[in-house]
Write an enzyme that holds these catalytic residues in place. Structure first.
Site, short mmCIF file in Angstrom:
data_model
loop_
_atom_site.label_atom_id
_atom_site.label_comp_id
_atom_site.label_asym_id
_atom_site.label_seq_id
_atom_site.Cartn_x
_atom_site.Cartn_y
_atom_site.Cartn_z
N GLU A 188 0.84 -1.20 0.00
CA GLU A 188 0.00 0.00 0.00
C GLU A 188 0.88 1.25 0.00
O GLU A 188 1.84 1.30 0.75
CB GLU A 188 -0.90 0.03 1.25
CG GLU A 188 -1.92 1.13 1.16
CD GLU A 188 -2.82 1.24 2.40
OE1 GLU A 188 -3.95 1.66 2.25
OE2 GLU A 188 -2.35 0.93 3.51
N GLY A 212 3.39 2.04 11.13
CA GLY A 212 3.11 1.30 12.36
C GLY A 212 2.73 -0.13 12.04
O GLY A 212 3.21 -1.08 12.66
N ASN A 227 -2.93 -6.04 5.47
CA ASN A 227 -3.07 -7.10 4.44
C ASN A 227 -4.07 -8.14 4.92
O ASN A 227 -3.97 -8.64 6.05
CB ASN A 227 -1.73 -7.79 4.19
CG ASN A 227 -0.59 -6.81 4.11
OD1 ASN A 227 -0.59 -5.92 3.27
ND2 ASN A 227 0.37 -6.95 5.01
N GLU A 257 -5.86 -2.45 12.72
CA GLU A 257 -5.65 -3.33 11.56
C GLU A 257 -6.79 -4.34 11.40
O GLU A 257 -7.17 -4.69 10.29
CB GLU A 257 -4.30 -4.07 11.67
CG GLU A 257 -3.08 -3.15 11.78
CD GLU A 257 -3.08 -1.96 10.83
OE1 GLU A 257 -3.53 -2.11 9.68
OE2 GLU A 257 -2.64 -0.87 11.24
N HIS A 284 -9.80 -2.85 9.78
CA HIS A 284 -9.61 -2.75 8.32
C HIS A 284 -10.06 -4.01 7.58
O HIS A 284 -10.31 -3.97 6.39
CB HIS A 284 -8.12 -2.57 8.00
CG HIS A 284 -7.67 -1.14 7.96
ND1 HIS A 284 -8.32 -0.16 7.25
CD2 HIS A 284 -6.59 -0.53 8.52
CE1 HIS A 284 -7.66 0.99 7.37
NE2 HIS A 284 -6.61 0.79 8.14
N GLU A 303 -9.12 4.75 6.52
CA GLU A 303 -8.30 5.10 7.69
C GLU A 303 -9.06 5.82 8.80
O GLU A 303 -8.85 5.54 9.97
CB GLU A 303 -7.09 5.93 7.25
CG GLU A 303 -6.15 5.19 6.30
CD GLU A 303 -5.60 3.88 6.87
OE1 GLU A 303 -5.77 3.63 8.08
OE2 GLU A 303 -5.01 3.11 6.10
#
Length: 860
Positions: A89, A223, A227, A260, A263, A282
């Site tokens: 990314e 950070g 994925n 994460e 996401h 985000e």
């Protein structure tokens, strides 16, 4: 066929039509500037026809932190080991394989990796079979992925070890790390299990993959990265040692994992169509960190830290060089620039405001509908708002009936504009016209224009006059006409602590209170992304309230008053004396948010004065700040006891006191450091006071060298950042120079840590000039490592120059950046740095004398 490709050497390409048995060779043309290749066939290709492309190519592992790159680490015995990991990314999948490298091109990926038997290969999906090709080569076949964007593809080849657990919903979670650190993986594993279960329940959508791996990568620029099925982290964001790690480290690890995993739904399952709406990924993940962690880890009290993020966003958003949350971007550098405080922090703050406005249940219902409707697809800003509007229809009708029961009774007056002005006792009461809430019309004002509103409140008897304008710092700030927000205002008064609500959609408006009040406080708990100015004696009344009984309003309300009053000084709405008058109450403050906010406003002013202290004013200000918090500092125990918030506050207070040479703190820290040194680093220091102890120890040459010797040992990895901070506080220019040079080399100090080392060094009086010279001399190398437009480059540029306040410093910065090629000179962070320096110059010219006088008259 045009594909993305970057630094790949394509040796052969062929295209085969669906039914044909023969592949025709394709000619390959490369356009390096666009990072694209075109495959040309002799015959034209037909639209609607299926083709299979086969491409043979080779490439080197990347030497930076993106693409398919090389990372190294040393074992406890000192042996250097190599691994390879990916970071795609936003636009680096094209460095690993030719592809349609844009988020809207979703596909299924089947990955096969060949490796040595001593290594282990990981990817998004589990391995379905491993085939031994030769005694020294194994081929792993991974299951085919779900439909997803290229930037989420991931693979790692390493010798990592792992630990695993199964979640309540049957997903296998594993944490992977270098073998020596596997004992620091347990906390992350437990947190990930709790959080993934929480999200599956909250979103009512099962996590679609059979496993979720979390891998700690020794060299990692950001950070962490989301994925799908294989999230990757910098070691300090995943590893936690209960013996050695501080409370802030525990909070950080928990929040990053929560981010994460959020996401996996926001971003992976539903992806923004293009990078201009990156905030849909985000802002949401950052907002969901708070929603999830407050439920799964209530003891961390994450609600104590949310405001800090909104203040950080306001900092950038108050400059003319800010950008709307949703902004058109084209090239890779512009795309990278979107990964900033506006997309992340402002995004999460406006979602928090929307939750406060719609209520948590309505927001959740809308989010779930959005995720269900757009699963495996791509969305734009308006798709979300349209769904939110629909989710809130039943709710707005319910409230409308509830709000205007009887027009003309003493509590309600129907104004000519059809609004109900009412003092409802229900905290949910909203003032709305009888039509549905148009969430899109409201939220477009927050996402499609930059900046944020300043609401000016003037109380005249029972009438509260309101006015909104764009808040903007800056010497030659352009006019803010044409800016208008739909602001969900909230307020409490001296007569009622019930939260009243009112949606302000015009430049000016009036609220009529049921009775006259002594004070009114708008933006309750600062749930709204706006700041408030109280005209006439409005501020005096609030300052008085804080002085007499500050706990009447919440700690978030107190923190927001501290933030707002200093913001108003910057735009000449208030004098600096007034802001300093408000800080006097901090002597009695005990809560983390207002204390840290007081420090966040006062310390930067001290740093500005310190840089050009002609007459001892800086020293006086430092003494004032220390005296303000002295009782609180003296009360701190040098231990790890207390709640997470108490521990975090202790960490900040002691570091501040020791760095600013408050003698009792320095003496205590020296004692600890001497004992620790005598034990050759084996003595166990309390985790939350280590930073202060190291900072004092590093002040002597011998102490600095001892710290460095411990830093080089693999054992001290969880403390790398604490020691780096301490080492960069040295007064020796040679040592500081050595530290930055090593960061660039990357063997003793990891290059991933260079950005914050440069900024640490720049903040010290002896290092400020060194850091600037270092950046100028090594600009090309730094850009090559961290990529133009990246957050790392932005943090270096803005962090290094944030305390510059002289015209010669401004001239140097302008001169250096204008000497670079156009792409570098045009970076948003360069504009932000220049604006901030101009603002600092103005601030000093205007306020220096007044600060001096105020300090002479207000010795604590």
């Amino acid at each position: 066929v045009v594909l993305h490709s970057k630094r790949l050497h394509i040796t052969r390409a062929a295209i085969e039509a669906g039914s044909a048995r023969s592949a025709q060779k394709a000619q390959v043309l490369e356009h390096q500037a666009f990072e694209q290749v075109a495959l040309l066939t002799a015959e034209p290709l037909q639209a609607g026809q299926y083709y299979t492309l086969s491409i043979q190519y080779f490439a080197n592992l990347s030497e930076s932190f993106h693409g398919f790159y090389k990372s190294t680490y040393r074992t406890q015995e000192g042996e250097l080991r190599v691994l390879a990991a990916t970071q795609f990314e936003p636009t680096a999948a094209r460095m690993a394989f030719p592809c349609f490298d844009e988020p809207a091109f979703k596909a299924r990926f089947s990955i096969t990796i060949r490796r040595e038997p001593k290594h282990l290969a990981l990817s998004n999906m589990p391995i379905v079979k491993s085939v031994t090709i030769t005694p020294w080569l194994v081929e792993d076949h991974f299951d085919t992925t779900v439909k997803m964007s290229t930037y989420l593809v991931a693979f790692i080849v390493s010798d990592f070890k792992s630990i695993s657990k199964i979640t309540g919903h049957g997903v296998k979670i594993s944490v992977y790390t270098v073998p020596d650190k596997i004992n620091q993986a347990h906390y992350a594993l437990d947190a990930a299990v709790k959080l993934l279960d929480f999200y599956e329940d909250y979103f009512s959508i099962p996590y679609p993959l059979p496993k979720q791996d979390l891998a700690a990568i020794p060299d990692f620029q950001s950070g962490a990265m989301e994925n799908w099925g294989l999230t990757t982290y910098r070691e300090s964001a995943l590893l936690y040692d209960p013996e050695k790690s501080s409370a802030s480290s525990k909070l950080w690890v928990t929040m990053v994992i929560a981010h994460e995993l959020a996401h996996q739904w926001f971003g992976n399952l539903v992806t923004m169509e293009w990078w201009d709406d990156l905030w849909l990924n985000e802002g949401f993940a950052m907002f969901m960190e708070f929603v999830s962690v407050s439920v799964t880890h209530p003891e961390l009290r994450v609600e104590d830290y949310f405001l800090r993020r909104c203040f950080d966003a306001i900092e950038v958003d108050s400059l003319n060089s800010s950008h709307p949350i949703s902004t058109p971007v084209e090239d890779p550098a512009q795309i990278l620039e979107m990964f900033d405080n506006v997309s992340y922090k402002k995004g999460s703050c406006i979602l928090n405001m929307l939750r406060d406005y719609l209520t948590a249940d309505v927001l959740k219902a809308g989010l779930v509908q959005y995720l269900q409707k757009y699963s495996y697809q791509n969305t734009k800003n308006e798709d979300l708002w349209n769904i939110m509007t629909n989710a809130s229809i039943p709710y707005s009708l319910m409230f409308f009936n509830f709000i205007c029961p009887t027009v003309g009774s003493d509590k309600n007056e129907l104004q000519g504009d059809g609004f109900c002005r009412t003092q409802q006792s229900s905290s949910n009461a909203h003032w709305t016209k009888g039509e549905t809430l148009d969430v899109r019309a409201m939220m477009d004002t927050w996402t499609l224009q930059k900046g944020f509103p300043l609401v000016t409140v003037t109380v005249r008897g029972k009438n509260v006059h309101l006015q909104q304008e764009r808040y903007m710092k800056g010497v030659n700030s352009p006019s803010s006409t044409g800016y208008l927000w739909h602001i969900p205002l909230t307020y409490i008064t001296s007569k009622s602590d019930t939260v009243q609500r009112f949606l302000m959609t015009t430049k000016a408006d009036v609220i009529i209170l049921p009775e006259e009040v002594e004070w009114v406080k708008f933006n309750v708990d600062m749930n709204g992304y706006y700041i408030v100015h109280y005209e006439d004696d409005g501020w005096d009344r609030l300052i008085n309230l804080l002085k007499e009984n500050h706990t009447v309003i919440s700690s978030n309300d107190r923190a927001s008053l501290i933030n707002n009053i200093f913001q108003l000084v910057s735009i000449k709405k208030l004098s600096i004396s007034k802001a300093f008058d408000l800080t006097l109450y901090l002597k009695h403050e005990r809560q983390i948010m207002p204390v840290l906010q007081g420090m966040n406003e006062l310390i930067p002013i001290y740093r500005l004065l310190e840089r050009r202290d002609m007459d001892g004013t800086a020293k006086q200000l430092k003494e004032y700040i220390i005296n303000l918090f002295k009782d609180l500092i003296d009360k701190q125990s040098w231990s790890d006891e207390g709640s997470a918030s108490e521990r975090l506050l202790r960490d900040s207070l002691l570091l501040f006191a020791c760095v600013h040479r408050y003698q009792p703190c320095v003496d205590k820290a020296k004692g600890y450091f001497t004992e620790w040194q005598k034990s050759n680093g084996t003595l166990s220091l309390p985790a939350d006071v280590k930073t202060a102890v190291y900072a004092v120890g590093a002040q002597t040459s011998e102490g600095w060298d001892f710290l460095l010797s411990k830093y080089r040992l693999h054992l001290f990895d969880v403390e790398r950042e604490n020691i780096e901070l301490a080492l960069s506080l040295s007064r020796s220019k040679d040592k500081l120079q050595w530290l930055m040079d090593q960061g660039l080399r990357g063997d003793i100090v990891r290059t991933q840590d260079l950005p914050h080392i440069i900024v640490f060094v720049a903040k010290t009086p002896s290092g400020c000039h060194l850091a600037w010279t270092f950046l100028k001399e090594n600009w090309e190398k730094v850009v090559e490592k961290f990529e133009l437009g990246s957050n790392s480059i932005a943090n270096i540029v803005t962090g290094l120059t944030s305390r510059y306040s002289t015209r010669s410093q401004l001239a140097q910065v302008k001169e250096f950046f204008s000497s670079l090629e156009e792409k570098s000179a045009r970076l948003r962070c360069v504009q932000q740095a220049i604006e901030t320096i101009e603002d600092n110059i103005q601030w000093m010219d205007r306020n220096f004398e007044e600060v001096k006088t105020w300090l002479q008259n207000n010795q604590l």
